[in-house]
Design an enzyme around this catalytic site. Structure first.
Site, PDB file in Angstrom:
ATOM      1  N   GLU A   1      43.334  35.050 -24.993  1.00  0.00           N
ATOM      2  CA  GLU A   1      44.161  34.562 -26.098  1.00  0.00           C
ATOM      3  C   GLU A   1      45.571  35.104 -25.946  1.00  0.00           C
ATOM      4  OE1 GLU A   1      41.988  34.191 -30.032  1.00  0.00           O
ATOM      5  OE2 GLU A   1      41.230  36.086 -29.261  1.00  0.00           O
TER       6      GLU A   1
ATOM      7  N   ARG B   1      39.107  37.707 -54.702  1.00  0.00           N
ATOM      8  CA  ARG B   1      39.458  38.591 -55.825  1.00  0.00           C
ATOM      9  C   ARG B   1      40.758  38.215 -56.528  1.00  0.00           C
ATOM     10  NH1 ARG B   1      39.225  43.978 -52.518  1.00  0.00           N
ATOM     11  NH2 ARG B   1      40.344  42.502 -51.239  1.00  0.00           N
TER      12      ARG B   1
ATOM     13  N   ASP C   1      33.988  41.419 -31.656  1.00  0.00           N
ATOM     14  CA  ASP C   1      34.615  40.179 -32.135  1.00  0.00           C
ATOM     15  C   ASP C   1      34.323  39.001 -31.196  1.00  0.00           C
ATOM     16  OD1 ASP C   1      36.331  38.802 -33.963  1.00  0.00           O
ATOM     17  OD2 ASP C   1      37.970  38.904 -32.509  1.00  0.00           O
TER      18      ASP C   1
ATOM     19  N   HIS D   1      30.682  35.031 -28.968  1.00  0.00           N
ATOM     20  CA  HIS D   1      31.188  33.864 -28.229  1.00  0.00           C
ATOM     21  C   HIS D   1      30.878  33.940 -26.727  1.00  0.00           C
ATOM     22  CE1 HIS D   1      33.070  33.010 -31.931  1.00  0.00           C
ATOM     23  NE2 HIS D   1      34.207  33.649 -31.753  1.00  0.00           N
TER      24      HIS D   1
HETATM   25  P1  NDP Z   1      40.577  37.817 -44.070  1.00  0.00           P
HETATM   26  O1  NDP Z   1      40.740  39.295 -44.210  1.00  0.00           O
HETATM   27  O2  NDP Z   1      41.768  36.991 -43.781  1.00  0.00           O
HETATM   28  O3  NDP Z   1      39.953  37.244 -45.439  1.00  0.00           O
HETATM   29  C1  NDP Z   1      39.018  37.945 -46.212  1.00  0.00           C
HETATM   30  C2  NDP Z   1      38.767  37.169 -47.501  1.00  0.00           C
HETATM   31  O4  NDP Z   1      37.801  37.875 -48.270  1.00  0.00           O
HETATM   32  C3  NDP Z   1      39.979  36.964 -48.374  1.00  0.00           C
HETATM   33  O5  NDP Z   1      39.872  35.706 -49.001  1.00  0.00           O
HETATM   34  C4  NDP Z   1      39.813  38.063 -49.420  1.00  0.00           C
HETATM   35  O6  NDP Z   1      40.531  37.699 -50.583  1.00  0.00           O
HETATM   36  C5  NDP Z   1      38.300  38.040 -49.600  1.00  0.00           C
HETATM   37  N1  NDP Z   1      37.751  39.277 -50.123  1.00  0.00           N
HETATM   38  C6  NDP Z   1      37.930  40.532 -49.626  1.00  0.00           C
HETATM   39  N2  NDP Z   1      37.273  41.425 -50.398  1.00  0.00           N
HETATM   40  C7  NDP Z   1      36.660  40.715 -51.372  1.00  0.00           C
HETATM   41  C8  NDP Z   1      35.840  41.075 -52.476  1.00  0.00           C
HETATM   42  N3  NDP Z   1      35.501  42.340 -52.732  1.00  0.00           N
HETATM   43  N4  NDP Z   1      35.391  40.098 -53.300  1.00  0.00           N
HETATM   44  C9  NDP Z   1      35.730  38.807 -53.069  1.00  0.00           C
HETATM   45  N5  NDP Z   1      36.487  38.404 -52.038  1.00  0.00           N
HETATM   46  C10 NDP Z   1      36.957  39.351 -51.211  1.00  0.00           C
HETATM   47  O7  NDP Z   1      39.414  37.618 -43.008  1.00  0.00           O
HETATM   48  P2  NDP Z   1      39.152  36.323 -42.062  1.00  0.00           P
HETATM   49  O8  NDP Z   1      39.217  35.115 -42.916  1.00  0.00           O
HETATM   50  O9  NDP Z   1      39.990  36.397 -40.861  1.00  0.00           O
HETATM   51  O10 NDP Z   1      37.679  36.602 -41.525  1.00  0.00           O
HETATM   52  C11 NDP Z   1      36.535  36.476 -42.321  1.00  0.00           C
HETATM   53  C12 NDP Z   1      35.329  36.471 -41.384  1.00  0.00           C
HETATM   54  O11 NDP Z   1      35.397  35.334 -40.557  1.00  0.00           O
HETATM   55  C13 NDP Z   1      35.273  37.662 -40.437  1.00  0.00           C
HETATM   56  O12 NDP Z   1      33.937  38.096 -40.344  1.00  0.00           O
HETATM   57  C14 NDP Z   1      35.733  37.128 -39.088  1.00  0.00           C
HETATM   58  O13 NDP Z   1      35.101  37.724 -37.992  1.00  0.00           O
HETATM   59  C15 NDP Z   1      35.245  35.702 -39.184  1.00  0.00           C
HETATM   60  N6  NDP Z   1      36.022  34.802 -38.324  1.00  0.00           N
HETATM   61  C16 NDP Z   1      37.371  34.708 -38.446  1.00  0.00           C
HETATM   62  C17 NDP Z   1      38.087  33.814 -37.650  1.00  0.00           C
HETATM   63  C18 NDP Z   1      39.549  33.665 -37.793  1.00  0.00           C
HETATM   64  O14 NDP Z   1      40.137  32.936 -36.960  1.00  0.00           O
HETATM   65  N7  NDP Z   1      40.174  34.295 -38.767  1.00  0.00           N
HETATM   66  C19 NDP Z   1      37.403  32.943 -36.663  1.00  0.00           C
HETATM   67  C20 NDP Z   1      35.969  33.113 -36.637  1.00  0.00           C
HETATM   68  C21 NDP Z   1      35.327  34.018 -37.446  1.00  0.00           C
HETATM   69  P3  NDP Z   1      40.974  38.761 -51.720  1.00  0.00           P
HETATM   70  O15 NDP Z   1      41.622  39.884 -50.985  1.00  0.00           O
HETATM   71  O16 NDP Z   1      41.828  37.993 -52.628  1.00  0.00           O
HETATM   72  O17 NDP Z   1      39.711  39.174 -52.370  1.00  0.00           O
HETATM   73  C1  BG6 Z   2      37.132  34.411 -33.739  1.00  0.00           C
HETATM   74  C2  BG6 Z   2      37.682  35.787 -33.583  1.00  0.00           C
HETATM   75  O1  BG6 Z   2      35.733  34.444 -33.834  1.00  0.00           O
HETATM   76  O2  BG6 Z   2      37.509  33.601 -32.635  1.00  0.00           O
HETATM   77  C3  BG6 Z   2      39.179  35.739 -33.403  1.00  0.00           C
HETATM   78  O3  BG6 Z   2      37.360  36.543 -34.744  1.00  0.00           O
HETATM   79  C4  BG6 Z   2      39.565  34.810 -32.277  1.00  0.00           C
HETATM   80  O4  BG6 Z   2      39.677  37.044 -33.130  1.00  0.00           O
HETATM   81  C5  BG6 Z   2      38.914  33.467 -32.475  1.00  0.00           C
HETATM   82  O5  BG6 Z   2      40.975  34.663 -32.276  1.00  0.00           O
HETATM   83  C6  BG6 Z   2      39.148  32.575 -31.272  1.00  0.00           C
HETATM   84  O6  BG6 Z   2      38.696  31.281 -31.556  1.00  0.00           O
HETATM   85  P1  BG6 Z   2      39.349  30.020 -30.805  1.00  0.00           P
HETATM   86  O7  BG6 Z   2      38.503  28.883 -31.250  1.00  0.00           O
HETATM   87  O8  BG6 Z   2      40.765  29.956 -31.311  1.00  0.00           O
HETATM   88  O9  BG6 Z   2      39.272  30.309 -29.361  1.00  0.00           O
END
Ligand code: NDP
Ligand code: BG6
Length: 491
Positions: free
Chosen positions: A219, A45, A238, A243
């Site tokens: 973790e 966004r 999560d 996992h």
């Molecule tokens: P974040 O909250 O960091 O990122 C969310 C993203 O979505 C941002 O880029 C945000 O940008 C965008 N977003 C939110 N609302 C909207 C909207 N209405 N329209 C368009 N874009 C939008 O989340 P994560 O990156 O941590 O996680 C995302 C997914 O990945 C989750 O399901 C999580 O479980 C999974 N995941 C995360 C891991 C991690 O290490 N972080 C590892 C494995 C899986 P903006 O606000 O600018 O719109």
């Molecule tokens: C993600 C979870 O799927 O896996 C996180 O959303 C978690 O909460 C992560 O930290 C762990 O991944 P890794 O590869 O760092 O063990």
């Protein structure tokens, strides 16, 4: 060389994209594994021009691309050259996925090119429906596209089923890639190799010889910048639903007839279907739910979960889960499987520990510790077998020693990160390491009674100090069966 592509990352400014996806794509690019004309389009966004977005990704690469120790000057120069090529691939597209009309302009930019389009949903599951509907409305769900769904797929069984139905209404199943990055980890792949590329372990890999199995993902990090997302999710959704259950399946499954995607997934599904259903008693006695309070991480004070940014004051979301289950089949009946995960734990460690039964009769005075096979996924990648040996000197004093196989010593060179492997697989169209719909469904089906009981029960999670191994009750879980967690056993 992979074929030409447009990779659209919804949530392209988020934590996952910056921490894992861009670094993985960057390293693949440096190795010459991305098509020269391939484009990466981030969608989110916030308003950002292309330069500001590239600067943001540049900073993330600085932070998150591992600096290989001993990197030669030549390798560093090659990486610098690759950086500008990589940043040139990036474009940024500002869009709110809740506004379906905005997908039309995305379509225009994609229509300009003749390339395979991949949509990566790197956002929380609450936005999946809007994105799939938006893609469908704009006619972006052509047969030439692929869609990647991040875990957790939904929030519970019903929402996971609804997402699967929606995505399969817009895309063929072969176009859908349900990602669980643990399946792309090198050592998880090695677990398959260890089990099915050798004959040594198979005769022992069953209830006759195995006493218990422990699978831990501990973790040291807290919730970082993801407080709001995590507070609505918790450790069970999560980590356990995806996992940990995937690791359990790979550890416990029968040998598949081939390495093709469906043979492996069929066997994993059989394990999920054989998990012991929950009863009122096991829900009460076999699960420990915890939340970290303030403590100290390696001597540095760490705040309580409830004071983390984005977390509701008084939240009762769990940051720790330990559970005991069983697999009801001939191979495993009666063998306890312990699963455990937590944030702000004493150590970062992901491991599978197979403890074998004690010798039926001892001829020695020394106590005999059961043999253990420990497969460590991270931070190291190794397999260690604990055995008994005679200590040097007079008499027959036995001591536990270990045989080590360190993959880094054997296989030199850079390791592919899980996301790098999985992203390249999506670009190539190889779905072996991705989840099938029925697997995701079955995992949620088993998890749902736990979520329901927590919701009905309303008991707050047990507290544990940040930097510890979780609530004391988790030790009671293993002690009930006369055993202990791996780290409690020493050496
Ligand atoms: P974040 O909250 O960091 O990122 C969310 C993203 O979505 C941002 O880029 C945000 O940008 C965008 N977003 C939110 N609302 C909207 C909207 N209405 N329209 C368009 N874009 C939008 O989340 P994560 O990156 O941590 O996680 C995302 C997914 O990945 C989750 O399901 C999580 O479980 C999974 N995941 C995360 C891991 C991690 O290490 N972080 C590892 C494995 C899986 P903006 O606000 O600018 O719109
Ligand atoms: C993600 C979870 O799927 O896996 C996180 O959303 C978690 O909460 C992560 O930290 C762990 O991944 P890794 O590869 O760092 O063990």
């Amino acid at each position: 060389m992979e074929s030409n592509f447009d990779l659209v990352i919804f949530g392209g400014t988020g934590d996952l994209a910056l921490r894992k996806l861009y670094p993985a794509l960057f390293l693949a690019d440096c190795d010459g594994r991305l098509h020269p004309q391939g484009r990466i389009i981030a969608a989110a966004r916030q308003t950002l021009d292309a330069d500001a977005f590239r600067a943001k990704v540049g900073e993330a690469l600085q932070r998150f691309v591992p600096k290989v120790s001993g990197d030669s000057a030549a390798a560093q120069t090659a990486r610098d050259a690759c950086l500008s090529r990589f940043l040139d691939r990036l474009t940024y597209f500002s869009l709110d996925v809740n506004d379906g009309t905005q997908f039309q302009s995305l379509k225009k930019s994609l229509d300009e090119r003749d390339s395979k389009t991949i949509f990566y949903l790197s956002v929380g599951p609450a936005l999946f429906t809007a994105i799939i509907n938006g893609l469908k409305l704009a006619g972006l769900n052509t047969a030439e596209t692929r869609i990647v769904l991040e875990k957790p797929l939904g929030h519970d069984l019903a929402s996971s089923r609804a997402i699967n139905a929606l995505v399969l209404d817009a895309f063929a199943d072969s176009q859908v890639y349900r990602i669980d990055h643990y399946l792309g980890k090198e050592t998880v792949q090695n677990l398959l190799a260890l089990r099915f590329g050798n004959t040594l372990l198979e005769p022992l890999w069953n209830r006759t010889w195995v006493r218990d199995v422990q699978i831990t993902i501990a973790e040291t990090v807290g919730v970082e910048t993801r407080g709001e997302f995590y507070d609505g999710t918790g450790a069970f959704r999560d980590m356990v639903q995806n996992h940990l259950l995937n690791l359990l399946c790979i550890t416990a499954m029968e040998p598949p007839s081939s390495h093709d995607p469906d043979s492996v997934r069929d066997e994993k599904l059989r394990v999920l279907r054989s998990l012991k259903p929950w009863s009122q008693d096991t829900l009460r006695e076999n699960i420990v739910r915890g939340q970290y309070r303030a403590g100290s991480m390696a001597g540095v004070p760490a705040v309580a979960y409830t004071t983390e940014e984005g977390v509701a004051a008084g939240s009762d979301t769990e940051t720790y889960v330990a559970l005991r289950t069983e697999i009801l089949n001939w191979r495993w009946a009666g063998v306890p499987f312990y699963l455990r995960t937590g944030k702000r734990m004493a150590e970062r460690k992901a491991e599978v520990v197979i403890s074998f039964k004690s010798p039926p009769h001892s001829i020695f005075d020394s106590p005999l510790a059961p043999n253990r096979l420990v497969i460590t996924l991270q931070p190291e990648e190794n397999v260690r077998l604990y055995t008994m040996a005679k200590a040097p000197g007079d008499g027959m004093r036995l001591r536990e020693v270990h045989l080590d196989l360190d993959f880094k010593e054997f296989f030199l060179g850079r390791r592919q990160d899980a996301y790098e492997r999985l992203l390249l697989d999506v670009l190539r169209g190889n779905a072996t390491l991705f989840m099938r719909r029925d697997e995701a469904d079955e995992a949620w089906r088993w998890c749902q009674p736990v979520l329901d009981s927590w919701e009905q029960d309303g008991t707050p999670p047990l507290s544990y100090a940040a930097g510890s191994w979780g609530p004391a009750a988790s030790s009671r879980l293993t002690a009930m069966a006369g055993t202990a967690w791996h780290e409690e056993l020493g050496i």
